[in-house]
Design a protein around this motif. Sequence first.
Motif, PDB file in Angstrom:
ATOM      1  N   ALA A  81       0.798  -1.109   0.185  1.00 27.93           N
ATOM      2  CA  ALA A  81      -0.023  -0.054  -0.051  1.00 27.93           C
ATOM      3  C   ALA A  81       0.707   1.329   0.079  1.00 27.93           C
ATOM      4  CB  ALA A  81      -1.044   0.090   1.034  1.00 27.93           C
ATOM      5  N   TYR A  82       2.044   1.052   0.678  1.00 28.34           N
ATOM      6  CA  TYR A  82       2.635   2.522   0.716  1.00 28.34           C
ATOM      7  C   TYR A  82       4.261   2.402   0.344  1.00 28.34           C
ATOM      8  CZ  TYR A  82      -0.979   3.506   4.349  1.00 28.34           C
ATOM      9  OH  TYR A  82      -2.055   3.927   4.851  1.00 28.34           O
ATOM     10  N   GLY A  83       4.786   1.019  -0.245  1.00 26.31           N
ATOM     11  CA  GLY A  83       6.083   0.887  -0.606  1.00 26.31           C
ATOM     12  C   GLY A  83       6.831   0.142   0.260  1.00 26.31           C
ATOM     13  N   PRO A  84       7.878  -0.507  -0.175  1.00 26.76           N
ATOM     14  CA  PRO A  84       8.869  -1.316   0.673  1.00 26.76           C
ATOM     15  C   PRO A  84       9.682  -0.309   1.719  1.00 26.76           C
ATOM     16  CG  PRO A  84       9.183  -1.738  -1.757  1.00 26.76           C
ATOM     17  CD  PRO A  84       8.091  -0.569  -1.684  1.00 26.76           C
ATOM     18  N   GLY A  85       9.566  -0.820   2.886  1.00 26.46           N
ATOM     19  CA  GLY A  85      10.490   0.204   4.003  1.00 26.46           C
ATOM     20  C   GLY A  85       9.947   1.361   4.320  1.00 26.46           C
ATOM     21  N   ASN A  86       8.331   1.620   4.093  1.00 24.41           N
ATOM     22  CA  ASN A  86       7.603   2.941   4.599  1.00 24.41           C
ATOM     23  C   ASN A  86       7.798   3.058   5.895  1.00 24.41           C
ATOM     24  OD1 ASN A  86       4.781   2.166   5.366  1.00 24.41           O
ATOM     25  ND2 ASN A  86       5.037   0.662   3.780  1.00 24.41           N
ATOM     26  N   PRO A  87       7.609   4.241   6.508  1.00 25.36           N
ATOM     27  CA  PRO A  87       7.582   4.442   7.865  1.00 25.36           C
ATOM     28  C   PRO A  87       6.320   4.143   8.871  1.00 25.36           C
ATOM     29  CG  PRO A  87       7.181   6.738   6.656  1.00 25.36           C
ATOM     30  CD  PRO A  87       7.488   5.416   5.589  1.00 25.36           C
ATOM     31  N   ARG A  88       5.336   3.472   8.160  1.00 23.97           N
ATOM     32  CA  ARG A  88       4.248   3.210   8.851  1.00 23.97           C
ATOM     33  C   ARG A  88       4.493   1.456   9.200  1.00 23.97           C
ATOM     34  NH1 ARG A  88       1.141   6.448   5.211  1.00 23.97           N
ATOM     35  NH2 ARG A  88      -0.642   7.613   6.282  1.00 23.97           N
ATOM     36  N   ALA A  89       5.292   0.909   8.239  1.00 30.35           N
ATOM     37  CA  ALA A  89       5.635  -0.533   8.459  1.00 30.35           C
ATOM     38  C   ALA A  89       6.506  -0.839   9.806  1.00 30.35           C
ATOM     39  CB  ALA A  89       6.233  -1.249   7.203  1.00 30.35           C
ATOM     40  N   SER A  90       6.061  -1.907  10.387  1.00 32.19           N
ATOM     41  CA  SER A  90       7.051  -2.348  11.372  1.00 32.19           C
ATOM     42  C   SER A  90       8.443  -2.657  10.860  1.00 32.19           C
ATOM     43  CB  SER A  90       6.429  -3.627  11.963  1.00 32.19           C
ATOM     44  OG  SER A  90       5.123  -3.569  12.713  1.00 32.19           O
ATOM     45  N   SER A  91       8.657  -3.017   9.511  1.00 33.95           N
ATOM     46  CA  SER A  91      10.113  -3.102   9.070  1.00 33.95           C
ATOM     47  C   SER A  91      10.738  -1.784   8.628  1.00 33.95           C
ATOM     48  CB  SER A  91      10.060  -3.920   7.746  1.00 33.95           C
ATOM     49  OG  SER A  91       9.222  -5.026   8.227  1.00 33.95           O
ATOM     50  N   PRO A 314      -2.121   1.240  12.617  1.00 36.92           N
ATOM     51  CA  PRO A 314      -0.764   1.722  11.572  1.00 36.92           C
ATOM     52  C   PRO A 314      -1.030   2.408  10.705  1.00 36.92           C
ATOM     53  CG  PRO A 314      -2.025  -0.696  11.565  1.00 36.92           C
ATOM     54  CD  PRO A 314      -2.615   0.127  12.560  1.00 36.92           C
ATOM     55  N   ASP A 315      -2.313   3.070  10.202  1.00 36.40           N
ATOM     56  CA  ASP A 315      -2.423   4.046   9.264  1.00 36.40           C
ATOM     57  C   ASP A 315      -2.157   5.446   9.713  1.00 36.40           C
ATOM     58  OD1 ASP A 315      -2.719   2.438   6.637  1.00 36.40           O
ATOM     59  OD2 ASP A 315      -4.780   1.747   7.718  1.00 36.40           O
ATOM     60  N   ASP A 316      -3.218   5.651  10.667  1.00 35.97           N
ATOM     61  CA  ASP A 316      -3.179   6.964  11.386  1.00 35.97           C
ATOM     62  C   ASP A 316      -2.648   7.249  12.608  1.00 35.97           C
ATOM     63  OD1 ASP A 316      -4.879   7.254   9.110  1.00 35.97           O
ATOM     64  OD2 ASP A 316      -6.733   6.483   9.926  1.00 35.97           O
TER      65      ASP A 316
END
Length: 421
Positions: A81-91, A314-316
């Motif tokens: 949804a937001y791309g690899p390594g995006n700042p919302r992701a746990s990764s 995780p989104d908002d």
Amino acid sequence: MSDTPSPALTRRGLLATGAGLGAAAALSATSSARAQVSARPGAPAINRNLPDVAVVGAGAFGGWAALSLREAGAKVTLVDAYGPGNPRASSGDESRLLRLSYGPREIYTRWARRAQALWEQRQEEFGTRLFYPNGSLRTMSADALAEQRALFDRLSVPYEVLSPDEVHARWPQVDFSEYETVFYEPTGGVVKAREAMVAASEAFMHKGGTMKIGHAKPAAAGGSAPLTVDGEPLACGAALFACGPWLPRVFPELLGDRIVTPRREIFYVGSPIDDHRYRWEHLPNIADSHTYTAADVDYGTKIAANLRDVPMDPDDGDRMASGFLRAQVEDYVARRFPGLVGQPIVATRVCQVELSDNGHFIIDRHPDLPGVWIAGGGSGHAFKMGPTIGEYLAARVLDEPGDSATDALFALASHKARTHE
Ligand SMILES: Cc1cc2nc3c(=O)[nH]c(=O)nc-3n(C[C@H](O)[C@H](O)[C@H](O)COP(=O)(O)OP(=O)(O)OC[C@H]3O[C@@H](n4cnc5c(N)ncnc54)[C@H](O)[C@@H]3O)c2cc1C
């Protein structure tokens, strides 16, 4: 001879034997017409006997699984949804710790050891530094120490048990004087997080995988495709939903009460300009009863604040660090790193973690949706395992024979409902 791995040389076999990835990766050429980035010469040929696979989520579970699936010969689309390594992701943070000490949970010691070898291989292959071997210092109860020693002895994993004075003699910049013993594990270190996920997805595309930015949803059973992306059906033989902390909302009935997503805050403390003692070359990572830290790779000494479980969307969810936890981190610095007192906090990260009831991963087929797989429940320790998880997931989705005890450990049936503390 086929260009794809024979059933006798399966990825699960490689995982079980601890053999290298090279055999699976050394598949022969052609490019996928669907790739957004031209597939490099030497990219794996598509094996039409394998199902086309859609992987949803380019984090530690999905990003590595997509790469391993492509290397195994499957035609793979990776959706995020937001791309690899995006700042919302746990990764999506800068770094994560790699340790082998897991108490009695031998499976994770084995997987982390395998992962370390794969991190070393992958950084060579990707041409970018991802792993910084600095080991770790940990404090633990006498019972836990005995248990850890017994397992490491059995698996021939090196360690030392040090007194606070011995720690001080080797690393005078840290103070463990309130403890009687400190466990030193020279294996492991720091891995780059968001950079690794970007590098893995780049490799995936160069090997002929297709990357899509879009919002995926599982489709109702019996339809033309197992999922939709931005409302459009995506036809494929198998869909792996590796949505990390989003899993409870993607599958509310199945996972709504099996995974909780509490907020976590990370502070990076800068070093004095002429003091390099906190860099990874000179200091192990630290885990003690108060918190954990990663030595400075290039972003400052990373310190995790100790937070009660506050649910986070995780989104908002708000991603500004709190003053209360900053004060806690400054207290910790005064106790453990006296030479960093008064140094600035140079960066912060606020993230959610995705906890299962028992800390084990959740990996299983969806019970009601044919061809749909679920992978997640990283429980605050999955990032290091990413390359190993990728191998395992590829083998599961491609239906290769493996270790039934491991499969059962991760099965939905092994996980109960849990609540925030
Ligand atoms: C503060 C913190 C510290 C940690 N420290 C460590 C550590 O030191 N060592 C360690 O090994 N592990 C650590 N972990 C755990 C580790 O980071 C996680 O377990 C791991 O990153 C989870 O990966 P994932 O792929 O499951 O989820 P994510 O990384 O969150 O990836 C999920 C992806 O799915 C995408 N997505 C979600 N829903 C959809 C949808 N419907 N459609 C399309 N895309 C979607 C998201 O955009 C995201 O990119 C830590 C975690 C946190 C939060």
